[in-house]
Design a protein around this motif. Structure first.
Motif, PDB file in Angstrom:
ATOM      1  N   SER A 158       0.842  -1.202   0.000  1.00  0.00           N
ATOM      2  CA  SER A 158       0.000   0.000   0.000  1.00  0.00           C
ATOM      3  C   SER A 158       0.873   1.247   0.000  1.00  0.00           C
ATOM      4  CB  SER A 158      -0.909   0.007   1.228  1.00  0.00           C
ATOM      5  OG  SER A 158      -0.148  -0.048   2.422  1.00  0.00           O
ATOM      6  N   ASP A 159       0.327   2.359  -0.496  1.00  0.00           N
ATOM      7  CA  ASP A 159       1.085   3.603  -0.547  1.00  0.00           C
ATOM      8  C   ASP A 159       1.345   4.133   0.857  1.00  0.00           C
ATOM      9  OD1 ASP A 159       1.188   3.523  -3.261  1.00  0.00           O
ATOM     10  OD2 ASP A 159      -0.364   5.034  -3.600  1.00  0.00           O
ATOM     11  N   PHE A 160       2.580   4.491   1.118  1.00  0.00           N
ATOM     12  CA  PHE A 160       2.965   5.006   2.437  1.00  0.00           C
ATOM     13  C   PHE A 160       2.208   6.284   2.765  1.00  0.00           C
ATOM     14  CE2 PHE A 160       5.955   7.743   4.892  1.00  0.00           C
ATOM     15  CZ  PHE A 160       5.892   7.055   6.085  1.00  0.00           C
ATOM     16  N   THR A 161       2.077   7.171   1.783  1.00  0.00           N
ATOM     17  CA  THR A 161       1.409   8.454   2.028  1.00  0.00           C
ATOM     18  C   THR A 161      -0.065   8.282   2.394  1.00  0.00           C
ATOM     19  OG1 THR A 161       1.188   8.624  -0.380  1.00  0.00           O
ATOM     20  CG2 THR A 161       2.966   9.871   0.646  1.00  0.00           C
ATOM     21  N   GLY A 181      10.816   8.303  -0.208  1.00  0.00           N
ATOM     22  CA  GLY A 181      10.160   9.441  -0.854  1.00  0.00           C
ATOM     23  C   GLY A 181       9.819   9.247  -2.316  1.00  0.00           C
ATOM     24  N   LEU A 182       9.607   8.016  -2.755  1.00  0.00           N
ATOM     25  CA  LEU A 182       9.444   7.747  -4.184  1.00  0.00           C
ATOM     26  C   LEU A 182       8.017   7.913  -4.696  1.00  0.00           C
ATOM     27  CD1 LEU A 182      11.809   4.661  -4.710  1.00  0.00           C
ATOM     28  CD2 LEU A 182      12.276   7.095  -5.108  1.00  0.00           C
ATOM     29  N   GLU A 183       7.058   8.081  -3.827  1.00  0.00           N
ATOM     30  CA  GLU A 183       5.685   8.227  -4.300  1.00  0.00           C
ATOM     31  C   GLU A 183       5.467   9.584  -4.963  1.00  0.00           C
ATOM     32  OE1 GLU A 183       2.948   7.082  -1.171  1.00  0.00           O
ATOM     33  OE2 GLU A 183       4.256   5.411  -0.651  1.00  0.00           O
ATOM     34  N   ALA A 184       4.402   9.693  -5.723  1.00  0.00           N
ATOM     35  CA  ALA A 184       4.118  10.910  -6.486  1.00  0.00           C
ATOM     36  C   ALA A 184       4.042  12.129  -5.576  1.00  0.00           C
ATOM     37  CB  ALA A 184       2.811  10.746  -7.254  1.00  0.00           C
TER      38      ALA A 184
END
Length: 290
Positions: A158-161, A181-184
């Motif tokens: 799942s997305d961390f953010t 920090g790789l998410e959009a």
């Protein structure tokens, strides 16, 4: 790395350090950090006029002899900080040593805070459960080390953010977020907007591996996204590498600008530098520890 994730010699090198924060949100228990309130430490702060009910032992009789008015001595209050460490457990954090240094940084920060008598909480998660641990005081450094070391893999899909906010307790003095920090960036912006309302001193540590900085692949390569499982065929020409690096730099610049916009302090951690270089040099230079 297992049981050798954080050897005793690393812990000893951290012992002189303490976390620096200007946040006014302090705990209610006694600690070693100076708050803006007055209290009962031995360090003098100021005088104020005596009011009925004040402790007579705090009257300065020398001042009374000069002014014929009773004044109370006030002293600086020493309180604990509440430090929380949030670790990104997504699959990309398991690449090229990032998971090990991320856990080492979490342990290092917890040791520094616990040694100062602060309350330290740590959280991460898996796809099906939250992972949380809280302790106060230096006696619990070994327990914190054991707990963080036991989380052996970053496996969340799942997305961390999307899940970060639910993993952060309320009323923190300092919040450390350790991630790649790789998410959009639009997802990071949504998270960053919410964080200042939770904690007045948020610090983002982005972890980077050498292979991400300088890809060494040649020829036709199939890259697979460890998070989504999607693959793409790429011919690794100089132009392709340059394009990738430009995209990476643009993403990191946008992330840094967003962090600055919302008052979040950002620090870059390289796997090759190791935990001690990051904590004793980079964090000290940034004014995070002293």
């Amino acid at each position: 790395m297992g049981q050798n994730l954080f050897p005793d010699q690393l812990a000893k090198r951290l012992s002189p350090l303490s976390i620096v924060s200007r946040s006014r949100r302090l705990g209610h228990h006694k600690g070693t950090h100076r708050s803006r309130k007055t209290g009962s430490s031995l360090d003098f702060s100021d005088f104020r006029e005596y009011h009925p009910g004040d402790d007579l032992r705090h009257i300065d009789w020398n001042v009374y002899a000069r002014t014929e008015k009773p004044f109370i001595k006030q002293f600086l209050d020493e309180q604990e900080m509440r430090v929380h460490i949030l670790l990104d457990p997504t699959k990309s954090m398991g690449i090229e040593g990032k998971w090990d240094i991320a856990r080492q940084l979490a342990i290092a920060l917890s040791h520094i805070a616990l040694k100062s008598g602060d309350t330290v909480s740590f959280s991460t998660y898996s796809d099906d459960q939250k992972i949380f641990f809280r302790r106060k005081g230096a006696i619990h450094r070994a327990a914190m080390t054991k707990f963080i070391t036991s989380i052996e893999a970053s496996v969340s899909s799942s997305d961390f953010t999307d899940r970060a906010l639910a993993s952060i307790p309320k009323a923190m003095t300092v919040l450390f977020i350790i991630t790649d920090g790789l998410e959009a960036t639009d997802k990071w912006e949504h998270l960053f907007r919410r964080l200042p309302g939770i904690c007045g001193d948020v610090r983002l540590i982005t972890v980077h591996s050498a292979i991400e900085q300088s890809p060494e692949y040649e020829g036709d390569v199939r890259f697979v996204d460890v998070e989504s499982g999607d693959g793409v065929e790429v011919t690794m020409t100089k132009q392709a590498v340059t394009g990738y690096l430009n995209e990476k730099m643009t993403h990191e610049a946008k992330l840094a600008a967003l962090a600055g916009k919302f008052g979040i302090r950002l620090l870059r951690a390289e796997v090759k530098d190791g935990v001690m270089e990051t904590v004793t040099k980079k964090m000290r230079h940034a004014g995070w520890v002293r």
